[in-house]
Design an enzyme around this catalytic site. Structure first.
Site, PDB file in Angstrom:
ATOM      1  CB  CYS A  76      -0.924  -0.004   1.222  1.00 24.97           C
ATOM      2  SG  CYS A  76      -2.037   1.410   1.247  1.00 24.97           S
ATOM      3  CB  CYS A  80      -1.728   3.980   8.074  1.00 31.77           C
ATOM      4  SG  CYS A  80      -2.812   4.570   6.742  1.00 31.77           S
ATOM      5  CB  CYS A  83      -0.867   0.000   8.244  1.00 29.85           C
ATOM      6  SG  CYS A  83      -1.587  -1.293   7.205  1.00 29.85           S
ATOM      7  CB  CYS A 120     -15.388  -7.623   6.510  1.00 24.96           C
ATOM      8  SG  CYS A 120     -14.630  -6.025   6.182  1.00 24.96           S
ATOM      9  CB  CYS A 151     -18.488  -5.616   5.496  1.00 25.93           C
ATOM     10  SG  CYS A 151     -17.618  -4.123   6.064  1.00 25.93           S
ATOM     11  CB  CYS A 211     -18.385  -0.749   9.109  1.00 29.08           C
ATOM     12  SG  CYS A 211     -17.218  -1.562  10.218  1.00 29.08           S
ATOM     13  NE  ARG A 283     -17.392  -6.212  13.726  1.00 27.29           N
ATOM     14  CZ  ARG A 283     -17.682  -5.438  12.678  1.00 27.29           C
ATOM     15  NH1 ARG A 283     -16.738  -4.756  12.078  1.00 27.29           N
ATOM     16  NH2 ARG A 283     -18.909  -5.362  12.235  1.00 27.29           N
TER      17      ARG A 283
HETATM   18  N1  SAM Z   1      -6.708   0.195   3.173  1.00 31.11           N
HETATM   19  C1  SAM Z   1      -8.002   0.411   3.670  1.00 31.11           C
HETATM   20  C2  SAM Z   1      -8.075   1.580   4.627  1.00 31.11           C
HETATM   21  O1  SAM Z   1      -7.074   1.976   5.189  1.00 31.11           O
HETATM   22  O2  SAM Z   1      -9.195   2.094   4.791  1.00 31.11           O
HETATM   23  C3  SAM Z   1      -8.620  -0.814   4.326  1.00 31.11           C
HETATM   24  C4  SAM Z   1      -7.821  -1.710   5.223  1.00 31.11           C
HETATM   25  S1  SAM Z   1      -7.116  -0.990   6.692  1.00 31.11           S
HETATM   26  C5  SAM Z   1      -5.963  -2.229   7.142  1.00 31.11           C
HETATM   27  C6  SAM Z   1      -8.434  -1.066   7.872  1.00 31.11           C
HETATM   28  C7  SAM Z   1      -8.158  -0.646   9.287  1.00 31.11           C
HETATM   29  O3  SAM Z   1      -7.376  -1.628   9.962  1.00 31.11           O
HETATM   30  C8  SAM Z   1      -7.422   0.630   9.563  1.00 31.11           C
HETATM   31  O4  SAM Z   1      -8.196   1.776   9.384  1.00 31.11           O
HETATM   32  C9  SAM Z   1      -7.027   0.448  11.011  1.00 31.11           C
HETATM   33  O5  SAM Z   1      -8.027   0.950  11.863  1.00 31.11           O
HETATM   34  C10 SAM Z   1      -6.918  -1.072  11.166  1.00 31.11           C
HETATM   35  N2  SAM Z   1      -5.527  -1.509  11.420  1.00 31.11           N
HETATM   36  C11 SAM Z   1      -4.544  -1.626  10.526  1.00 31.11           C
HETATM   37  N3  SAM Z   1      -3.402  -2.021  11.113  1.00 31.11           N
HETATM   38  C12 SAM Z   1      -3.667  -2.153  12.436  1.00 31.11           C
HETATM   39  C13 SAM Z   1      -2.884  -2.524  13.577  1.00 31.11           C
HETATM   40  N4  SAM Z   1      -1.585  -2.802  13.479  1.00 31.11           N
HETATM   41  N5  SAM Z   1      -3.495  -2.563  14.773  1.00 31.11           N
HETATM   42  C14 SAM Z   1      -4.810  -2.270  14.891  1.00 31.11           C
HETATM   43  N6  SAM Z   1      -5.588  -1.903  13.857  1.00 31.11           N
HETATM   44  C15 SAM Z   1      -5.027  -1.839  12.640  1.00 31.11           C
HETATM   45  C1  DTB Z   2     -11.123  -2.665  11.295  1.00 30.48           C
HETATM   46  O1  DTB Z   2     -11.436  -1.636  11.924  1.00 30.48           O
HETATM   47  N1  DTB Z   2     -10.282  -3.597  11.750  1.00 30.48           N
HETATM   48  C2  DTB Z   2     -10.062  -4.627  10.754  1.00 30.48           C
HETATM   49  C3  DTB Z   2     -11.096  -4.249   9.662  1.00 30.48           C
HETATM   50  N2  DTB Z   2     -11.594  -2.987  10.101  1.00 30.48           N
HETATM   51  C4  DTB Z   2     -10.692  -4.241   8.266  1.00 30.48           C
HETATM   52  C5  DTB Z   2      -8.650  -4.733  10.330  1.00 30.48           C
HETATM   53  C6  DTB Z   2      -7.688  -4.963  11.480  1.00 30.48           C
HETATM   54  C7  DTB Z   2      -6.336  -5.120  10.906  1.00 30.48           C
HETATM   55  C8  DTB Z   2      -5.293  -5.470  11.931  1.00 30.48           C
HETATM   56  C9  DTB Z   2      -3.945  -5.593  11.351  1.00 30.48           C
HETATM   57  C10 DTB Z   2      -3.810  -6.679  10.319  1.00 30.48           C
HETATM   58  O2  DTB Z   2      -4.280  -7.814  10.540  1.00 30.48           O
HETATM   59  O3  DTB Z   2      -3.174  -6.430   9.261  1.00 30.48           O
HETATM   60 FE1  SF4 Z   3      -2.862   1.211   3.354  1.00 29.41          FE
HETATM   61 FE2  SF4 Z   3      -2.735   0.094   5.740  1.00 29.41          FE
HETATM   62 FE3  SF4 Z   3      -3.262   2.681   5.544  1.00 29.41          FE
HETATM   63 FE4  SF4 Z   3      -5.121   0.887   4.736  1.00 29.41          FE
HETATM   64  S1  SF4 Z   3      -4.375   1.175   6.815  1.00 29.41           S
HETATM   65  S2  SF4 Z   3      -4.457   2.726   3.650  1.00 29.41           S
HETATM   66  S3  SF4 Z   3      -3.768  -0.738   3.964  1.00 29.41           S
HETATM   67  S4  SF4 Z   3      -1.340   1.651   4.928  1.00 29.41           S
END
Ligand code: SAM
Ligand code: DTB
Ligand code: SF4
Length: 345
Positions: A76, A80, A83, A120, A151, A211, A283
């Site tokens: 990506c 973030c 992430c 989802c 979702c 959501c 959730r």
């Molecule tokens: N790329 C899309 C976005 O950012 O909207 C969808 C997937 S993104 C991984 C969805 C959510 O996962 C993020 O907004 C964040 O709240 C959660 N997330 C990602 N990495 C995480 C982590 N290490 N710990 C907890 N939540 C995480």
């Molecule tokens: C959300 O709020 N939590 C989920 C879902 N929406 C997509 C994702 C959590 C991701 C946690 C880190 C990972 O597994 O990569």
């Molecule tokens: Fe990309 Fe992760 Fe940010 Fe979603 S949360 S936009 S997958 S870097």
């Protein structure tokens, strides 16, 4: 806290924390001070109020089971700070192509067989391209035909893309605010808070349920957690589903060394979400493995009524399905699937 030296300049004009708080308070609905006051209640009083709200709006007390599938993993372009899928961080996640339809449907069938009620699909995109939307709509139709709620979380959406997903039968779109507006800028620089609000507004206008939640334990203050929940609660209407993630610190990301939040503060966050968004499914999302059974039980007491169910989140682990079934059975909690009468949002 992130090392702000490494974060690029924000895209939008920077407003001070005090100005943001004034704006939020002037917008109507909950004020940050009211939400902070809930956080500050004696623990038992807070739990009691959350329980009262929960019982009034969800008399069955059932728990919704949602299963996640990463249909497009890693690579990506966003930054973030939490992430593991951001290409710029050196994590164990390898970039993969978008999954094929059949593979997605197999995973959805397995989720349904395991008792899940929502499926989802998550993609590590900043925003989908129109050709991605075409492929995802086929997935949505297929998953829906299995009798599951659908979702998707694909990043930012334009209005026409949201409409195409809705027309394909998508029930929910997940797009998180993640944290308060002022803390947001120390975690993400490649897109602004307003971009997120715009996507949520496109999702609503296209007729889908929202959501939307975020992450706690990223180093934010209690006031910032309160400001984050105030934002969510004042969305009009507030989201039908509110995922509350506990940060999973992943090696290679800027937040890898973040100290875990006090578990009781996590429980308080759930309780405040329940009180301020009484009809929402709150959730328990990422980080449940680290919370353990006792803290999760307290979260259910505080009003959580949905979990991500299945061994894998997107790239990180989640409790085994069997373990979750045992926990729910031990707590005497029914699943939404097994429970016919449901208060409609
Ligand atoms: N790329 C899309 C976005 O950012 O909207 C969808 C997937 S993104 C991984 C969805 C959510 O996962 C993020 O907004 C964040 O709240 C959660 N997330 C990602 N990495 C995480 C982590 N290490 N710990 C907890 N939540 C995480
Ligand atoms: C959300 O709020 N939590 C989920 C879902 N929406 C997509 C994702 C959590 C991701 C946690 C880190 C990972 O597994 O990569
Ligand atoms: Fe990309 Fe992760 Fe940010 Fe979603 S949360 S936009 S997958 S870097």
């Amino acid at each position: 806290m992130l090392d702000t030296q490494t974060v690029e300049k924000p895209l939008t004009q920077v407003k001070s924390k005090a100005d943001l708080r004034k704006e939020l308070d002037a917008a109507g609905g909950w004020t940050v001070a009211q939400v902070e006051a809930l956080f500050d209640l004696p623990f038992n009083e807070l739990m009691h109020r959350a329980q009262e709200t929960h019982k009034a709006y969800f008399p069955e007390g059932d728990v919704e089971l949602a299963t996640l599938l990463s249909i497009k993993t890693g690579g990506c372009p966003e930054d973030c700070g939490y992430c593991p899928q951001a290409a710029r961080y050196d994590t164990d996640v390898k970039a993969e192509k978008l999954m094929g339809l059949e593979e997605v449907l197999e995973a959805a069938k397995a989720a349904k067989a395991a008792g899940s009620n929502r499926f989802c699909m998550g993609a590590a995109w900043r925003e989908p391209k129109d050709r991605d939307i075409e492929k995802v709509t086929a997935m949505i139709k297929g998953v829906k035909a299995l009798g599951l709620e659908t979702c998707a979380t694909l990043g930012m959406l334009e209005a026409d893309q949201a409409q195409a997903l809705s027309d394909a039968g998508l029930d929910f779109y997940n797009h998180n605010l993640d944290t308060s507006e002022d803390f947001y800028r120390s975690v993400i620089s490649t897109r602004g808070y307003q971009d997120r609000l715009d996507t949520i507004s496109h999702v609503r206008s296209a007729g889908m349920s929202v959501c939307c939640g975020g992450i706690v334990g990223m180093g934010e203050s209690r006031e910032q957690r309160a400001a984050f929940l105030t934002r969510l609660a004042n969305l009009s209407p507030y989201p039908e589903s509110v995922p509350i993630n506990h940060l999973v610190p992943v090696a290679g990301t800027p937040l890898a060394e973040q100290k875990p939040l006090d578990p009781l503060e996590f429980v308080r966050t759930i309780a405040v979400a329940r009180i301020t968004m009484p009809k929402a499914r709150v959730r328990l999302s990422a980080g449940r493995q680290e919370l353990g059974r006792a803290v999760q039980a307290m979260c259910f007491l505080a009003g959580a009524n949905s979990i991500f169910y299945g061994e894998q989140l997107l790239t990180t682990g989640n409790p085994e399905a069997e373990q979750d079934r045992e926990l729910l059975a031990e707590l005497g909690l029914k699943t939404k699937q097994s429970c016919k009468a449901e208060v409609l949002v």
